[in-house]
Scaffold this active site. Structure first.
Site, PDB file in Angstrom:
ATOM      1  N   ASP A 170      39.737  35.196  34.263  1.00 15.82           N
ATOM      2  CA  ASP A 170      39.893  36.006  32.782  1.00 15.82           C
ATOM      3  C   ASP A 170      41.355  35.724  32.368  1.00 15.82           C
ATOM      4  O   ASP A 170      42.135  35.044  32.887  1.00 15.82           O
ATOM      5  CB  ASP A 170      39.981  37.548  33.256  1.00 15.82           C
ATOM      6  CG  ASP A 170      40.448  38.433  32.110  1.00 15.82           C
ATOM      7  OD1 ASP A 170      39.834  38.348  30.867  1.00 15.82           O
ATOM      8  OD2 ASP A 170      41.489  39.059  32.288  1.00 15.82           O
ATOM      9  N   ASP A 221      43.767  37.243  29.470  1.00 12.26           N
ATOM     10  CA  ASP A 221      44.619  38.458  29.455  1.00 12.26           C
ATOM     11  C   ASP A 221      44.686  39.387  30.525  1.00 12.26           C
ATOM     12  O   ASP A 221      43.719  39.991  30.843  1.00 12.26           O
ATOM     13  CB  ASP A 221      44.291  39.290  27.956  1.00 12.26           C
ATOM     14  CG  ASP A 221      44.276  38.169  26.717  1.00 12.26           C
ATOM     15  OD1 ASP A 221      44.878  37.400  26.481  1.00 12.26           O
ATOM     16  OD2 ASP A 221      43.254  38.446  25.837  1.00 12.26           O
TER      17      ASP A 221
END
Length: 185
Positions: A8, A10
């Site tokens: 991922d 953020d």
């Protein structure tokens, strides 16, 4: 075939903010570059998978996102093999392609990566700070790691428990997740 780390963005690689809209807002988390380097050195492929509904909301363009990812790529030593994103709104529609299968927690970005890069989804892991990151790997043999460097972990655990999808491991941050992945291999 090499294992793949689906990371991922953020809250996992960079500081969690309310929509990174410019390269200047991107702040790589401490230890993220070294963690990505360790994965690479251990023979892993690295693919960034990220929901970016800011595009559908008009906060940034595809070109703007590409500029943000160029900065991230540079700050990560040029190591991620690819960056895949979903530009759609959580509820779909609103003139940007409607409902989709690529927005996490759906697994569309994993399937895209496998097809585009010739990856084996039987070898690797998904690492992220949100329940939807972990859920995207549901039904696959990918290991699921929840990191605590972004969204509040307790709230993410509640969502995962309600969905019946538990991570195999939880870690303070990407560096600790990589420690576990490399030791568990």
């Amino acid at each position: 075939m090499k294992p793949t780390a689906f990371l991922d963005r953020d809250g996992t690689l960079n500081r969690e903010v309310d929509f990174v809209r410019t390269p200047e807002q991107l702040a790589v988390l401490p230890g993220a570059r070294a963690a990505v380097q360790r994965l690479h050195d251990a023979g892993w492929r690295i693919v960034v998978v990220t929901n970016q509904s800011g595009i559908a909301r008009g906060y940034l363009t595809e070109a703007g996102l590409a500029a943000i990812h160029r900065k991230l790529h540079d700050e990560l030593g040029g190591l991620p093999d690819a960056y895949l994103h979903c530009p759609h709104l959580p509820d779909g529609g609103h003139g940007y392609g409607g409902p989709c299968g690529c927005r996490k927690p759906a697994g569309g970005l994993l399937r895209q990566a496998a097809e585009l890069l010739g990856l084996d989804l039987a070898r690797g892991a998904v690492v992220g700070d949100s329940a939807r990151d972990v859920q995207m790997a549901a039904g696959t043999p990918l290991r699921k790691v929840l990191v605590h460097s972004g969204k509040p972990a307790a709230a993410q655990r509640e969502v995962l428990a309600a969905a019946g999808c538990a991570p195999e491991h939880e870690a303070a941050d990407l560096a600790a997740a990589v420690d576990w992945l490399l030791a568990a291999r």
